[in-house]
Structure formats: C-alpha cells, structure tokens
Motif scaffolding. Structure first.
Motif, PDB file in Angstrom:
ATOM      1  N   MET A   1      40.149  41.938  59.129  1.00 32.86           N
ATOM      2  CA  MET A   1      39.011  42.800  59.684  1.00 32.86           C
ATOM      3  C   MET A   1      37.982  42.180  59.978  1.00 32.86           C
ATOM      4  SD  MET A   1      37.163  45.192  56.839  1.00 32.86           S
ATOM      5  CE  MET A   1      37.148  44.059  55.648  1.00 32.86           C
ATOM      6  N   HIS A   6      32.911  45.717  61.061  1.00 37.08           N
ATOM      7  CA  HIS A   6      33.118  46.351  60.173  1.00 37.08           C
ATOM      8  C   HIS A   6      31.455  46.995  59.774  1.00 37.08           C
ATOM      9  CE1 HIS A   6      33.836  48.410  55.723  1.00 37.08           C
ATOM     10  NE2 HIS A   6      32.923  47.223  55.829  1.00 37.08           N
ATOM     11  N   HIS A  32      38.693  50.267  65.453  1.00 39.57           N
ATOM     12  CA  HIS A  32      38.170  50.064  64.396  1.00 39.57           C
ATOM     13  C   HIS A  32      39.095  50.751  63.591  1.00 39.57           C
ATOM     14  CE1 HIS A  32      36.041  47.839  61.570  1.00 39.57           C
ATOM     15  NE2 HIS A  32      35.526  48.491  60.357  1.00 39.57           N
ATOM     16  N   CYS A  36      40.793  48.509  60.530  1.00 38.70           N
ATOM     17  CA  CYS A  36      40.736  48.328  58.900  1.00 38.70           C
ATOM     18  C   CYS A  36      41.076  48.840  57.897  1.00 38.70           C
ATOM     19  CB  CYS A  36      38.548  48.094  59.426  1.00 38.70           C
ATOM     20  SG  CYS A  36      37.751  48.358  58.122  1.00 38.70           S
ATOM     21  N   CYS A  39      37.773  50.922  55.367  1.00 37.20           N
ATOM     22  CA  CYS A  39      37.198  52.482  56.929  1.00 37.20           C
ATOM     23  C   CYS A  39      38.548  53.475  57.454  1.00 37.20           C
ATOM     24  CB  CYS A  39      36.327  52.057  57.439  1.00 37.20           C
ATOM     25  SG  CYS A  39      35.141  51.187  58.359  1.00 37.20           S
TER      26      CYS A  39
HETATM   27 ZN   LIG Z   1      35.500  48.615  58.236  1.00 41.25          ZN
END
Ligand SMILES: [Zn+2]
Length: 80
Positions: A1, A6, A32, A36, A39
C-alpha cells in the motif's frame, strides 16, 4: 500500500461509494481499493452499513396510534 496514496484517497472512498465521485476520482479509488486492505475493508463495512440504514424505513413497527384507534373502534362497535 502506498501511504501517500492511501491518505489522499481514504476520504474519497465514501464519496465513490455514494456515487458522487467524478470519473477520475472513481478510477483512482477503484484502483486503490483493489490494492489497499484498509480501504477495501472500510468500503465493505460502509456498503453494509448504508444498506442496513436504507432498510430502516422498511421495518417500521406498527404505528401505536393506529393500534389504539383499531382497539377503540372495536370496543365502540361491540357496544352497539
Ligand atoms: Zn487505502
């Protein structure tokens, strides 16, 4: 990540889930979310929470005033 990515996109996730992200933000957030864990986990929770909140109106208990009126109407009709 990528931490900088982020931080930049974290707040954009909810905007994206609400369908309010402009096309370039939507592309960035989708990319993303695929990379990630933090997230993508938050996004899954947000989807579940928003779905549950959307169903609150569907599960209203019976209106107490309507129940009282129905009970009153049945007692009045029994006395006639
Ligand atoms: Zn993230």
């Amino acid at each position: 990540m990528n931490t900088r990515e982020h931080r930049a996109l974290y707040r954009g996730v909810e905007t994206y889930l609400d369908g309010e992200a402009d096309p370039s933000l939507a592309v960035s957030v989708r990319r993303h979310l695929a990379a990630c864990w933090a997230c993508s986990e938050d996004a899954e929770w947000l989807v579940l929470i928003k779905a549950a909140l959307g169903r609150i109106g569907e599960r209203r208990p019976p209106d107490l005033a309507v129940a009282r009126l129905a009970r009153y109407a049945s007692t009045v009709s029994d006395k006639r």
